[in-house]
Design an enzyme around this catalytic site. Structure first.
Site, PDB file in Angstrom:
ATOM      1  N   LYS A  13      35.838 -53.151 -44.948  1.00  9.64           N
ATOM      2  CA  LYS A  13      37.184 -54.265 -44.602  1.00  9.64           C
ATOM      3  C   LYS A  13      36.779 -54.577 -43.422  1.00  9.64           C
ATOM      4  CE  LYS A  13      39.050 -49.813 -42.878  1.00  9.64           C
ATOM      5  NZ  LYS A  13      38.548 -49.471 -41.834  1.00  9.64           N
ATOM      6  N   ARG A  88      46.023 -46.783 -37.059  1.00  9.59           N
ATOM      7  CA  ARG A  88      45.559 -46.287 -38.842  1.00  9.59           C
ATOM      8  C   ARG A  88      47.085 -44.987 -38.482  1.00  9.59           C
ATOM      9  NH1 ARG A  88      39.978 -46.122 -38.776  1.00  9.59           N
ATOM     10  NH2 ARG A  88      38.960 -45.291 -40.869  1.00  9.59           N
ATOM     11  N   ARG A 127      27.129 -46.024 -49.889  1.00 13.73           N
ATOM     12  CA  ARG A 127      27.022 -47.183 -48.809  1.00 13.73           C
ATOM     13  C   ARG A 127      25.980 -46.716 -47.623  1.00 13.73           C
ATOM     14  NH1 ARG A 127      32.497 -48.761 -44.871  1.00 13.73           N
ATOM     15  NH2 ARG A 127      32.573 -45.966 -45.034  1.00 13.73           N
ATOM     16  N   ARG A 160      26.287 -42.557 -43.722  1.00 13.09           N
ATOM     17  CA  ARG A 160      27.228 -42.019 -42.313  1.00 13.09           C
ATOM     18  C   ARG A 160      27.819 -40.387 -42.424  1.00 13.09           C
ATOM     19  NH1 ARG A 160      31.601 -46.459 -41.152  1.00 13.09           N
ATOM     20  NH2 ARG A 160      33.030 -44.468 -41.456  1.00 13.09           N
ATOM     21  N   ARG A 171      39.148 -38.112 -46.433  1.00 11.40           N
ATOM     22  CA  ARG A 171      39.444 -39.385 -45.797  1.00 11.40           C
ATOM     23  C   ARG A 171      40.211 -39.901 -46.410  1.00 11.40           C
ATOM     24  NH1 ARG A 171      33.827 -42.760 -44.828  1.00 11.40           N
ATOM     25  NH2 ARG A 171      34.759 -43.669 -43.853  1.00 11.40           N
TER      26      ARG A 171
HETATM   27  P1  AMP Z   1      35.716 -45.845 -39.319  1.00 10.05           P
HETATM   28  O1  AMP Z   1      34.766 -46.138 -39.560  1.00 10.05           O
HETATM   29  O2  AMP Z   1      36.636 -47.066 -39.612  1.00 10.05           O
HETATM   30  O3  AMP Z   1      36.129 -45.682 -40.896  1.00 10.05           O
HETATM   31  O4  AMP Z   1      36.470 -44.837 -38.848  1.00 10.05           O
HETATM   32  C1  AMP Z   1      35.620 -43.816 -38.747  1.00 10.05           C
HETATM   33  C2  AMP Z   1      36.157 -42.544 -38.090  1.00 10.05           C
HETATM   34  O5  AMP Z   1      36.636 -43.080 -37.018  1.00 10.05           O
HETATM   35  C3  AMP Z   1      37.867 -42.149 -39.443  1.00 10.05           C
HETATM   36  O6  AMP Z   1      37.293 -41.240 -40.164  1.00 10.05           O
HETATM   37  C4  AMP Z   1      38.536 -41.379 -38.301  1.00 10.05           C
HETATM   38  O7  AMP Z   1      38.119 -40.173 -38.546  1.00 10.05           O
HETATM   39  C5  AMP Z   1      38.352 -42.317 -36.971  1.00 10.05           C
HETATM   40  N1  AMP Z   1      38.753 -43.362 -36.334  1.00 10.05           N
HETATM   41  C6  AMP Z   1      38.843 -45.357 -36.360  1.00 10.05           C
HETATM   42  N2  AMP Z   1      40.048 -45.817 -35.722  1.00 10.05           N
HETATM   43  C7  AMP Z   1      40.739 -44.775 -35.974  1.00 10.05           C
HETATM   44  C8  AMP Z   1      41.689 -44.407 -35.726  1.00 10.05           C
HETATM   45  N3  AMP Z   1      42.961 -45.826 -35.305  1.00 10.05           N
HETATM   46  N4  AMP Z   1      42.687 -43.619 -35.546  1.00 10.05           N
HETATM   47  C9  AMP Z   1      42.199 -42.255 -35.602  1.00 10.05           C
HETATM   48  N5  AMP Z   1      41.100 -42.081 -35.694  1.00 10.05           N
HETATM   49  C10 AMP Z   1      40.292 -43.192 -36.438  1.00 10.05           C
END
Ligand code: AMP
Length: 218
Positions: A13, A88, A127, A160, A171
Site C-alpha cells: 500500500k 485501522r 522488505r 524495520r 501484525r
Molecule cells: P505501517 O508503517 O503502516 O505498517 O505502521 C507501522 C505500525 O505503526 C503499525 O504496525 C502500528 O503499530 C502503528 N500504526 C500505524 N498506523 C496506525 C493507526 N492508524 N492506528 C494505530 N497504530 C498505527
C-alpha cells in the site's frame, strides 16, 4: 480528491500510495511514517508509540486520531490527500467521518489492496526501507543496486524492527481483527476500489486508476 488506502502489512500500500500521490498530486499521509519519525526524534509520542509498534500492536486510538486530525489541518492537505495506514479500526474510521463532516467534506474512495497471506509473509520478510527517504526495497524482488544503500538518495537501507518474523505474525493478526472489518464498513458506503497486487504493482495501479475513473473521480 480524498483517498484512503487499505491493505495488510506488506501488501504494497505504501508503494501504491507513492505512485498515486504523484499521479494525482495528493499529500501522502502515512501514520506509520509519522510514528517512525517521532520514534527517531525521541518525542513523547514516539516513545509511547514505540512500545506498541515493537509488539505488532496498534497505537491507541486516542493518540492516533489526534495526530491525524492535526496533520489533516495542515495546508498541503487542502488540495486532497491519500491516507496510508489510517484508519485501522472502526473507531478511527468513525472519528475520521466526524472530522470530515465538520469540514463539510468526505472520503471519495477507499483503495483496497489485495494480496494472499503467504505472499505477504514472503514480502515482509524481504522488505528493506531507506532510513532517510523511506523508499522501499525487497532483497528478492527489488534489491538495491549496492547492498544496504538506497538507489535514490544514498541513505542507509535497513529492516524495520516490526518486519522481523516474530512481529509480522502479530501484525497480521492485528490486521485481520481490527482493520479488515473496515472493508465492510466502506463497502456499505459503496466507495471501495479494489486493486489486486498479487503479481505486478503496475497491474494493481492500473486497476485502481480504472476504478477511480469508473466512479467519475479522475
Ligand atoms: P505501517 O508503517 O503502516 O505498517 O505502521 C507501522 C505500525 O505503526 C503499525 O504496525 C502500528 O503499530 C502503528 N500504526 C500505524 N498506523 C496506525 C493507526 N492508524 N492506528 C494505530 N497504530 C498505527
Amino acid at each position: 480528491m480524498k483517498l484512503i488506502i487499505l491493505g495488510a502489512p506488506g501488501s504494497g500500500k505504501g508503494t501504491s500510495a507513492t505512485v498515486l500521490r504523484e499521479e494525482y498530486n495528493l499529500a501522502h499521509i502515512s501514520t506509520g511514517d509519522i510514528f517512525r519519525a517521532n520514534i527517531k526524534g525521541n518525542t513523547p509520542l514516539g516513545i509511547e508509540a514505540k512500545s506498541y509498534i515493537d509488539k505488532g500492536l496498534l497505537v491507541p486510538d486516542s493518540l492516533t486520531i489526534s495526530m491525524v486530525e492535526d496533520r489533516l489541518s495542515q495546508d498541503d492537505c487542502k488540495a486532497g490527500y491519500i491516507l496510508d495506514g489510517f484508519p485501522r479500526t472502526i473507531a478511527q474510521a468513525e472519528a475520521l467521518d466526524e472530522m470530515l463532516a465538520k469540514q463539510n467534506t468526505k472520503i471519495d474512495a477507499v483503495l483496497s489492496i489485495v494480496v494472499d497471506d503467504e505472499e505477504i509473509k514472503n514480502r515482509v520478510a524481504g522488505r528493506r526501507v531507506c532510513e532517510k527517504c523511506g523508499a522501499s526495497y525487497n532483497v528478492v524482488f527489488k534489491p538495491t543496486k549496492v547492498e544496504g544503500v538506497c538507489d535514490l538518495c544514498g541513505g542507509v537501507v535497513y529492516q524495520r524492527e516490526d518486519d522481523k518474523p516474530e512481529t509480522v505474525e502479530a501484525r497480521l493478526k492485528t490486521y485481520y481483527k481490527n482493520t479488515q472489518p473496515l472493508i465492510d464498513f466502506y463497502n456499505k458506503k459503496g466507495i471501495i476500489v479494489e486493486g489486486d497486487n498479487n503479481k505486478n504493482p503496475e497491474v494493481c495501479i492500473e486497476q485502481i486508476k480504472e476504478g477511480l475513473k469508473a466512479k467519475g473521480l479522475v
